[in-house]
Design a protein around this motif. Structure first.
Motif, PDB file in Angstrom:
ATOM      1  N   ILE A 509      55.396  45.005  53.252  1.00  0.00           N
ATOM      2  CA  ILE A 509      54.148  45.664  53.626  1.00  0.00           C
ATOM      3  C   ILE A 509      53.793  46.816  52.687  1.00  0.00           C
ATOM      4  O   ILE A 509      52.627  47.037  52.367  1.00  0.00           O
ATOM      5  N   ASN A 510      54.803  47.546  52.204  1.00  0.00           N
ATOM      6  CA  ASN A 510      54.532  48.648  51.277  1.00  0.00           C
ATOM      7  C   ASN A 510      53.912  48.136  49.991  1.00  0.00           C
ATOM      8  O   ASN A 510      52.934  48.692  49.470  1.00  0.00           O
ATOM      9  N   THR A 511      54.499  47.071  49.446  1.00  0.00           N
ATOM     10  CA  THR A 511      53.973  46.480  48.211  1.00  0.00           C
ATOM     11  C   THR A 511      52.541  46.015  48.410  1.00  0.00           C
ATOM     12  O   THR A 511      51.671  46.220  47.559  1.00  0.00           O
ATOM     13  N   PHE A 512      52.289  45.380  49.554  1.00  0.00           N
ATOM     14  CA  PHE A 512      50.942  44.898  49.845  1.00  0.00           C
ATOM     15  C   PHE A 512      49.934  46.050  49.858  1.00  0.00           C
ATOM     16  O   PHE A 512      48.866  45.968  49.247  1.00  0.00           O
ATOM     17  N   MET A 513      50.275  47.120  50.579  1.00  0.00           N
ATOM     18  CA  MET A 513      49.341  48.239  50.701  1.00  0.00           C
ATOM     19  C   MET A 513      49.160  48.976  49.370  1.00  0.00           C
ATOM     20  O   MET A 513      48.058  49.426  49.042  1.00  0.00           O
ATOM     21  N   VAL A 514      50.228  49.110  48.592  1.00  0.00           N
ATOM     22  CA  VAL A 514      50.103  49.715  47.261  1.00  0.00           C
ATOM     23  C   VAL A 514      49.169  48.868  46.403  1.00  0.00           C
ATOM     24  O   VAL A 514      48.280  49.385  45.716  1.00  0.00           O
ATOM     25  N   GLY A 515      49.367  47.549  46.445  1.00  0.00           N
ATOM     26  CA  GLY A 515      48.515  46.652  45.678  1.00  0.00           C
ATOM     27  C   GLY A 515      47.067  46.700  46.131  1.00  0.00           C
ATOM     28  O   GLY A 515      46.145  46.653  45.322  1.00  0.00           O
ATOM     29  N   MET A 516      46.862  46.813  47.432  1.00  0.00           N
ATOM     30  CA  MET A 516      45.500  46.871  47.970  1.00  0.00           C
ATOM     31  C   MET A 516      44.785  48.128  47.471  1.00  0.00           C
ATOM     32  O   MET A 516      43.643  48.064  47.000  1.00  0.00           O
ATOM     33  N   ALA A 517      45.470  49.273  47.577  1.00  0.00           N
ATOM     34  CA  ALA A 517      44.860  50.523  47.115  1.00  0.00           C
ATOM     35  C   ALA A 517      44.612  50.496  45.614  1.00  0.00           C
ATOM     36  O   ALA A 517      43.570  50.956  45.125  1.00  0.00           O
ATOM     37  N   ALA A 518      45.560  49.923  44.859  1.00  0.00           N
ATOM     38  CA  ALA A 518      45.422  49.881  43.402  1.00  0.00           C
ATOM     39  C   ALA A 518      44.306  48.946  42.971  1.00  0.00           C
ATOM     40  O   ALA A 518      43.771  49.070  41.870  1.00  0.00           O
ATOM     41  N   ASN A 753      54.645  37.473  43.047  1.00  0.00           N
ATOM     42  CA  ASN A 753      53.815  36.720  43.963  1.00  0.00           C
ATOM     43  C   ASN A 753      52.430  36.476  43.355  1.00  0.00           C
ATOM     44  O   ASN A 753      51.848  37.342  42.741  1.00  0.00           O
ATOM     45  N   LYS A 754      51.927  35.264  43.539  1.00  0.00           N
ATOM     46  CA  LYS A 754      50.647  34.903  42.921  1.00  0.00           C
ATOM     47  C   LYS A 754      49.493  35.755  43.424  1.00  0.00           C
ATOM     48  O   LYS A 754      48.501  35.942  42.735  1.00  0.00           O
ATOM     49  N   ARG A 755      49.605  36.262  44.651  1.00  0.00           N
ATOM     50  CA  ARG A 755      48.549  37.131  45.154  1.00  0.00           C
ATOM     51  C   ARG A 755      48.551  38.465  44.435  1.00  0.00           C
ATOM     52  O   ARG A 755      47.513  39.021  44.107  1.00  0.00           O
ATOM     53  N   MET A 756      49.767  38.997  44.168  1.00  0.00           N
ATOM     54  CA  MET A 756      49.870  40.276  43.470  1.00  0.00           C
ATOM     55  C   MET A 756      49.333  40.163  42.054  1.00  0.00           C
ATOM     56  O   MET A 756      48.754  41.099  41.511  1.00  0.00           O
ATOM     57  N   VAL A 757      49.481  38.989  41.440  1.00  0.00           N
ATOM     58  CA  VAL A 757      49.018  38.773  40.067  1.00  0.00           C
ATOM     59  C   VAL A 757      47.510  38.985  39.953  1.00  0.00           C
ATOM     60  O   VAL A 757      47.005  39.363  38.888  1.00  0.00           O
ATOM     61  N   LYS A 758      46.768  38.771  41.068  1.00  0.00           N
ATOM     62  CA  LYS A 758      45.318  38.869  41.026  1.00  0.00           C
ATOM     63  C   LYS A 758      44.809  40.302  41.161  1.00  0.00           C
ATOM     64  O   LYS A 758      43.620  40.535  41.085  1.00  0.00           O
ATOM     65  N   THR A 759      45.694  41.262  41.385  1.00  0.00           N
ATOM     66  CA  THR A 759      45.252  42.625  41.642  1.00  0.00           C
ATOM     67  C   THR A 759      45.104  43.441  40.360  1.00  0.00           C
ATOM     68  O   THR A 759      45.735  43.157  39.337  1.00  0.00           O
ATOM     69  N   ASN A 760      44.291  44.479  40.438  1.00  0.00           N
ATOM     70  CA  ASN A 760      44.139  45.405  39.317  1.00  0.00           C
ATOM     71  C   ASN A 760      45.451  46.119  39.024  1.00  0.00           C
ATOM     72  O   ASN A 760      45.755  46.444  37.873  1.00  0.00           O
ATOM     73  N   LEU A 761      46.233  46.373  40.080  1.00  0.00           N
ATOM     74  CA  LEU A 761      47.515  47.049  39.907  1.00  0.00           C
ATOM     75  C   LEU A 761      48.412  46.264  38.950  1.00  0.00           C
ATOM     76  O   LEU A 761      49.011  46.825  38.031  1.00  0.00           O
ATOM     77  N   PHE A 762      48.496  44.965  39.164  1.00  0.00           N
ATOM     78  CA  PHE A 762      49.343  44.130  38.318  1.00  0.00           C
ATOM     79  C   PHE A 762      48.877  44.175  36.863  1.00  0.00           C
ATOM     80  O   PHE A 762      49.681  44.307  35.939  1.00  0.00           O
ATOM     81  N   LYS A 763      47.565  44.074  36.672  1.00  0.00           N
ATOM     82  CA  LYS A 763      47.039  44.102  35.301  1.00  0.00           C
ATOM     83  C   LYS A 763      47.303  45.452  34.643  1.00  0.00           C
ATOM     84  O   LYS A 763      47.716  45.525  33.470  1.00  0.00           O
TER      85      LYS A 763
END
Length: 818
Positions: A509-518, A753-763
């Motif tokens: 859940i922490n990773t998800f929320m960090v990714g969401m905010a980023a 995770n493929k969902r995390m790859v789509k986030t601005n945070l990952f880029k």
């Protein structure tokens, strides 16, 4: 025989869902136990001793919401029914007899408002505030806004809601006049259910179906058949097969078996689950869930035929509601079978539709009742009580319309046992589960059952009973079925009894929320805009996202700011909404998602944080664009860290850098590097990395040019050859970072995770990593130029440091928490 969808129950909910599905190309069948279609929406005929015919409507008193641009009107128009049936406008919603006063209740919003203000002048301010909020609810329901008033009303009784506007009890009692047709008195009745019906009647108009309710049901059947659907009458279901979490087949009383991909239970789900084997864990669990709901009351209805029109005996209005006592007292009397001291309704069908009975009069008397008040069906005691109650109800009619007594030709009583016999509804309940404070709105039984391919429609689920409620519920259920097919959860996800058809989150859940905010898009807010979102997951985990100065920041606690939106749900549900195509509106109707605060801000969350994994799919044959979900399975765990594959791809560059001072045959180096990279790509890399990465492509191109330069421009190569590879590598990494196509992204995306790859945070993480490597290669180059001889190779240790940083930096960023 096999169908796309089988609908069990031929009432209005089943018929409306079947029509909606058949119009959308589904092969549909409806199964009904009675020899007549329609459930409570039917007509029946009786003759008197002289052969005169009387046509009785089983249950319809009025149906609202049919003025243009109202929600129910739009629903009926959407299934092409609005012009197939003639609807007759009633002159008033109903007429109340109370304390020797006769009050016509208008079905017009402004007229009703003025009537109440003129009668209860001391409550004018509260009345205006009430009517204003009711109108706001109507607008809210007709928009794409999150229904905030809707959520407010679902958790409060009608009495407490009206009392919040400082209305006196006499006014509340009058305003609640229709409680009998919703199954509970004001202090027990869910405010939402009553107010929604109120909106339909007093904003959408009150109507009766020309030809009676049976005409409505028959028209549904005609349209279903036009669209290729089948109707099976006298086809009671006696057994339902279940395998795992799926219903596979139904068996009729005549011994026939029918199969379907999906099922809609448009009747009592308690009855249907009793037709399933208890050996199945899902069946047992769902039965327990159903048993924890309170079942609503039933009715007894006295059907009376006269040898004259009802107007000739003083019944001059279509609907009367006669209050003999306070609503709460009336309800308690009904539960005890004390019919003389309860409220009751009288409906004249020859007034509502003069053509239905042209030469005779027909009316019905309705009282709330409970099956426990009645002896066993068909017993001598039961038959005797029927006769007693007939006389008791007729005496109630004679109090106000004494002339009826001399004109009665036909009398027939339907009891709770009658309701149960024709519908299989538990306890003969006509309203399904009670519309009490705990069981209304989004808290009501979900229209998606615990079986993966079963949906519910009708009075037992959302929105509830009544003709309008049943039809609306049937359409909403069909729409949900179609929507969940179109925006399907990944069918490759293994369904277990534990995951309730939701994809289990494959990130914490922490990773998800960090990714969401980023992943916040600063262009979606204006300068100076300040927003605070609160997320409450699984009842206790709280997260806050603060949007301020065009930036989003994840907070662990809120210390000062006012919360604009609170979202209460489970992490699994929110994860599925964000990534897996789970319908947020459906989640709200299932009671899995609660939203409080500013609905406009909530609706913009998908714009603020682009987390959806849905993409446009191929066009269907009719040209419509469909949505499909990306593969949402958790990636197979890599046995070797993905950075090793980055290192192996860089090997030609590293080797060339080391040996270029001693061996400068460019053709051999180029050929060896190209062959090595080709073999790596084709035969060594795991299947997960078969896609050609940017670095591999550039390696092939760069070393091919390296070899050509060696052979075609030997003078230039002799001067710059040993630096060419270093400069190329630095530029490749630097430029890729600047154009936001980072080299490391191709490798890192296989490790996350493929969902995390789509986030601005990952880029952003990979842009920084690519810049890091560009810096490392630049330092190595400077050392190589500055330090001659073998000592310059010490710079290769910088690569080890780079690998360590590349491994830990993403992990640190993904667990970062303010």
């Amino acid at each position: 025989m096999r169908y796309d969808v089988i609908v069990v129950g031929g009432g209005l909910a089943g018929l409306s869902s079947a029509l909606k599905l058949s119009k959308n190309g589904k092969k549909v069948a409806v199964f009904e136990k009675h020899y007549m279609i329609g459930g409570y929406a039917t007509n029946f005929k009786r003759k008197d001793k002289d052969g005169n015919l009387y046509v009785f409507d089983v249950a319809l008193h009025g149906i609202g919401g049919l003025l243009p641009d109202n929600i129910f009107y739009n629903h009926m128009k959407g299934i092409d029914m609005i012009d197939k049936v003639e609807f007759l406008r009633k002159s008033e919603t109903a007429t109340i007899f109370s304390k020797n006063e006769e009050i016509d209740i208008p079905d017009d919003f402004e007229e009703y408002l003025n009537l109440l203000i003129n009668k209860y002048k001391d409550c004018e301010e509260g009345i205006r505030e009430l009517f204003y909020e009711i109108n706001e609810l109507k607008l809210e329901l007709g928009s794409k806004k999150i229904p905030m008033i809707y959520q407010k009303l679902q958790n409060i009784s009608l009495y407490d809601y009206l009392k919040s506007f400082n209305l006196d009890d006499e006014l509340i009692n009058e305003f609640s006049f229709l409680w009998l047709y919703y199954g509970l008195p004001p202090k027990k009745l869910n405010a939402l259910y009553y107010i929604l019906a109120w909106i339909s009647y007093h904003i959408g108009g009150t109507f009766y179906v020309k030809g009676g309710a049976g005409k409505l049901s028959d028209t549904f059947v005609e349209e279903i058949k036009v669209n290729g659907g089948d109707i099976y009458l006298s086809s009671e279901i006696v057994k339902i097969d279940v395998k795992g979490k799926k219903v596979t087949a139904i068996h009729t009383k005549s011994g026939e078996e029918y199969r379907a991909d999906e099922f809609i239970f448009a009747c009592d789900p308690i009855h249907l689950t009793n037709l399933m084997s208890d050996d199945n864990k899902v069946v047992k669990s769902y039965k327990n869930k159903l048993e924890n709901n309170d079942i609503g009351i039933s009715l007894s209805q006295l059907y009376v035929g006269l040898d004259c029109k009802t107007t000739e005996v003083g019944i001059t209005k279509g609907d009367y509601l006669i209050n003999t006592a306070d609503h709460e007292v009336s309800y308690e009397s009904a539960l005890k079978g004390d019919y003389s001291n309860t409220s009751y309704g009288i409906t004249s069908y020859d007034i509502l539709d003069p053509d239905l009975n042209k030469d005779v009069g027909v009316f019905v008397v309705v009282v709330a009742d409970h099956i426990k008040n009645w002896p066993s069906y068909k017993s001598d005691e039961y038959k005797a009580k029927k006769e007693e109650v007939k006389e008791e109800l007729l005496e109630l009619v004679y109090r106000y319309f004494p002339d009826v007594k001399d004109h009665i030709k036909v009398v027939e009583l339907g009891t709770p046992h009658t309701m149960k016999r024709y519908t299989n509804n538990s306890q003969g309940a006509v309203y399904g589960f009670e519309q009490n404070i705990k069981q209304g709105g989004f808290n009501r039984l979900s229209n998606k059952a615990d079986f993966t391919n079963v949906y519910l429609a009708g009075s037992w689920t959302n929105p509830g009973g009544g003709f309008e409620g049943a039809i609306t519920g049937g359409i909403l259920t069909a729409e949900r079925l179609l929507r969940e097919e179109e925006i399907a959860l990944d069918k490759l996800v293994k369904v277990t009894e534990e995951n309730d058809d939701l994809v289990v989150p494959d990130m914490d859940i922490n990773t998800f929320m960090v990714g969401m905010a980023a992943n916040f898009d600063s262009k979606t807010v204006s300068k100076g805009e300040k927003i605070l979102l609160e997320f409450i997951f699984d009842h206790n985990s709280k997260y806050y996202i603060q949007i301020k100065n065009k930036k989003a920041r994840l907070l662990r606690e809120n210390t000062e700011d006012k919360i604009d939106v609170t979202i209460k749900t489970s992490y699994k549900v929110w994860f599925n909404i964000a990534f897996c195509g789970l319908d947020g509106k459906g989640a709200m109707f299932d009671g899995k998602l609660v939203v409080l605060g500013n609905s406009n801000i909530f609706l913009k969350i998908p714009e603020y944080f682009s987390t959806s994994s849905l993409k446009k799919g191929p066009k269907s044959k009719d040209g419509s664009q469909k949505l499909e979900a990306n593969n949402i399975l958790k990636d197979e765990t890599s046995k070797i860290n993905i950075l090793i594959w980055l290192t192996l791809t860089l090997l030609p560059w590293i080797v060339t850098d080391i040996i270029s001072d001693y061996y400068i045959n460019g053709s051999v180096i180029a050929l060896g590097s190209v062959l090595y990279t080709s073999v790596l790509m084709l035969f060594i890399k795991p299947k997960r990395l078969k896609e050609v990465t940017k670095l591999e492509g550039l390696t092939l191109v760069t070393f091919a040019m390296y070899g050509l330069t060696y052979n075609l421009m030997s003078d230039i190569f002799k001067m710059e050859g040993k630096y060419m590879i270093n400069i190329a590598l630095i530029l490749i990494f630097l430029i890729s970072a600047l154009i936001r196509k980072p080299i490391t992204e191709d490798y890192a995306k296989e490790a996350y995770n493929k969902r995390m790859v789509k986030t601005n945070l990952f880029k952003n993480i990979n842009i920084k990593l690519t810049l890091l490597w560009a810096g490392i290669f630049l330092i190595q180059f400077i050392i190589k130029v500055s330090i001659a001889g073998p000592l310059s190779n010490v710079s290769q240790f910088l690569a080890i440091i780079g690998l360590i940083i590349s491994y830990y930096y993403p992990k640190l960023k993904l667990s970062e928490f303010s």
